[in-house]
Design an enzyme around this catalytic site. Sequence first.
Site: not given
Ligand SMILES: [Zn+2]
Ligand SMILES: [Zn+2]
Length: 443
Positions: A99, A166
């Site tokens: 991401d 994440e």
């Molecule tokens: Zn980050």
């Molecule tokens: Zn990262």
Amino acid sequence: MSKFVPTSFAALSMMLAAPVQANELRADLEADMPDLMELYRDLHANPELSFEEHETAAKLAKRMRDLGFEVTEGVGKTGVVSVMKNGEGPTVLLRADMDALPVVEQTGLPFASKVTATPASGVTTGVMHACGHDTHMTGFIGAAQLLVDHKDKWQGTLVMILQPAEEAGGGARAMLADGLYTRFPKPNYALAFHDAAADKPAGTIGISPGYALANVDSVNITVKGIGGHGAYPHTTKDPIVLASAIVMRLQTLVSREMSPLDPGVVTVGSFLAGAKHNIISDEAKLQLTVRSYSDANRKLLLDGIARIARGEAIAAGLSDDLMPVVEVQEDFTPATFNDPDLAEQLVARFGDRFGEDRVGTLPPVMGGEDFSEYRRADPDNIKSAIFWISGTPQSMLDALEKDGTPLPSLHSPFWAPDAEKVIATGAEALASAAIDLMPRGGA
Ligand SMILES: [Zn+2]
Ligand SMILES: [Zn+2]
């Protein structure tokens, strides 16, 4: 596969006793780099936000399929699991996160992102790989290619996962909840790398043995009061004064309740209250980030926050129905723990491979990473390690030395890493570590 889990340093050293010759992987990697850099620029120009990584996942799943992996898409929403079985041996999991962030890119790179998106906040924003997850994915693909090209050097099961979200937290948990360890082989080892805006030349590797990153909790406190005219405070219960007392007493949690040898952070990042000079409001809202390493210290801080909020409200004379509401957000990121033996072995082996001046141990940081979840799901049987690879371009280091120009941090709109060095180092480090953990003839 549990018989392959080493139980001691000696056993682990034995498993790591068959080094791969540096130049074998590196020659192949050099040939792969032009194509990998093209992939990197494409990923960089087309970033996607957390749990929206549809194009990214599809693009990379195709590459993994072409390499001969058994590929499953849509694991934990947009996650991709690629499995390659290559004889009897341990199972090694390699992870990259996919991401990007809601950041308007300002690097001026020719392949800078022009993508915009409207996330849940409703505010349209630019989207940028400002944390370098594009270097992680490209290094991951490079590692996959090396491991396929050198299949004769390892035996075991390779599980390579592309993780969503994440940054938002929750991506690793979503993949685990969707059967990462039940529908697919459960790993004995889990490895990943993260780029770093470090004051070290690009390509320098750092590992923290033991705790590497912190428990991260977000806490909201709604402080209640009784509003009224600013000229008649005695007829009110001022929530701003009360919330201020709470903020000040929270500072004693780390300084007076935790062991001085343990790290902890209680930061009040947002304090909202009131509308006008002469009105005492009836509410104040606080937002906190709370960080620690152990479960016990996490509990100490979170319990302490609730106790202090209530205690200060009682001291201010508020009735039971006006006690502060303390809410700990569910999606906390647990601390990342690098198995100390595995980490020390990686330092030694990377030192041999890349040169000792490019590899070292690092102190832990109070940032968070949900890579922690992969070990935490079965801590007795999974050894994991995440390492940092500096991406700081030489020009930035020169400017820092010459006139103190500060380095941009990760998440900065100006973060333009020396991607080639990060990707080449990451691909070779992941592939060589996986081979070392699954040596041919080691089963
Ligand atoms: Zn980050
Ligand atoms: Zn990262």
